[in-house]
Design an enzyme around this catalytic site. Structure first.
Site, PDB file in Angstrom:
ATOM      1  N   HIS A  17      51.307  44.809  43.246  1.00 22.17           N
ATOM      2  CA  HIS A  17      50.843  43.952  44.342  1.00 22.17           C
ATOM      3  C   HIS A  17      51.478  42.564  44.234  1.00 22.17           C
ATOM      4  CE1 HIS A  17      46.960  46.505  44.223  1.00 22.17           C
ATOM      5  NE2 HIS A  17      47.603  46.831  45.344  1.00 22.17           N
ATOM      6  N   LYS A  41      36.875  54.222  49.306  1.00 22.95           N
ATOM      7  CA  LYS A  41      37.066  53.929  47.886  1.00 22.95           C
ATOM      8  C   LYS A  41      35.785  53.390  47.274  1.00 22.95           C
ATOM      9  CE  LYS A  41      41.983  52.865  48.253  1.00 22.95           C
ATOM     10  NZ  LYS A  41      43.030  51.871  47.990  1.00 22.95           N
ATOM     11  N   ARG A  90      55.636  52.501  47.841  1.00 22.80           N
ATOM     12  CA  ARG A  90      56.043  53.016  46.535  1.00 22.80           C
ATOM     13  C   ARG A  90      56.855  54.289  46.662  1.00 22.80           C
ATOM     14  NH1 ARG A  90      50.039  53.125  44.357  1.00 22.80           N
ATOM     15  NH2 ARG A  90      49.983  54.055  46.405  1.00 22.80           N
ATOM     16  N   SER A 128      46.099  50.774  41.822  1.00 26.13           N
ATOM     17  CA  SER A 128      44.832  50.273  41.283  1.00 26.13           C
ATOM     18  C   SER A 128      44.009  51.411  40.686  1.00 26.13           C
ATOM     19  CB  SER A 128      44.035  49.569  42.385  1.00 26.13           C
ATOM     20  OG  SER A 128      44.703  48.426  42.829  1.00 26.13           O
TER      21      SER A 128
END
Length: 160
Positions: A17, A41, A90, A128
């Site tokens: 990030h 999440k 990514r 994360s």
């Protein structure tokens, strides 16, 4: 002035990030990192804690601000008269999901543009979720997050 918003849950903020934040800060006059609520999440940190961690880890960038929002990103952009969204990519799987979201955002507001920044190779695997999993299993997360974030994670999960 070119202002962009980099949205995400940032739970926790990773070196991946921070790579995107640093690079976006060189492209845009101002970058607002927006901590968003993601109902799919289960967060480790509260939104306020995530904001504070982001403030600590981005303090060196004079044109980066940290904010939070619980509704649609488009509503945030409209309320602040911002037209650019920055997203980090990514892998191909990120592109598919982000392309879909960019298309929805543009459908909701035609003036919105999404700018994609490829994550550096050394962070392509990083998320994360992986950081939280490795930390919860007593693995070393030193290469994944800053020292302040590592300390906060270990305090949160009882690893210190």
């Amino acid at each position: 002035m070119k202002v962009a918003v980099y949205p995400g849950s940032f739970d926790p903020v990773t070196k991946g990030h921070l790579d995107i934040i640093e690079r976006a800060s060189k492209i845009f006059d101002k970058v607002i990192v927006a901590v968003m609520y993601n109902q799919s999440k289960k967060p480790l940190f509260t939104p306020d804690e995530r904001v504070e961690l982001l403030k600590m880890t981005t303090a060196q960038y004079g044109n980066v601000e940290i904010d939070r929002h619980t509704g649609l990103l488009i509503d945030y952009l409209k309320a602040h008269d911002i037209r650019i969204i920055v997203k980090g990519l990514r892998a191909i799987s990120d592109f598919e999901a982000e392309f879909q979201m960019a298309s929805v955002n543009q459908k909701l507001c035609k003036e919105i543009e999404s700018v994609f920044i490829m994550t550096r190779t050394e962070y392509m695997y990083l998320s994360s979720s992986i950081v939280k999993e490795v930390a919860s299993l007593n693995g070393d997360i030193t290469d994944f997050v800053t020292e302040d974030v590592k300390r906060a994670i270990l305090n949160k999960i009882g690893g210190v």
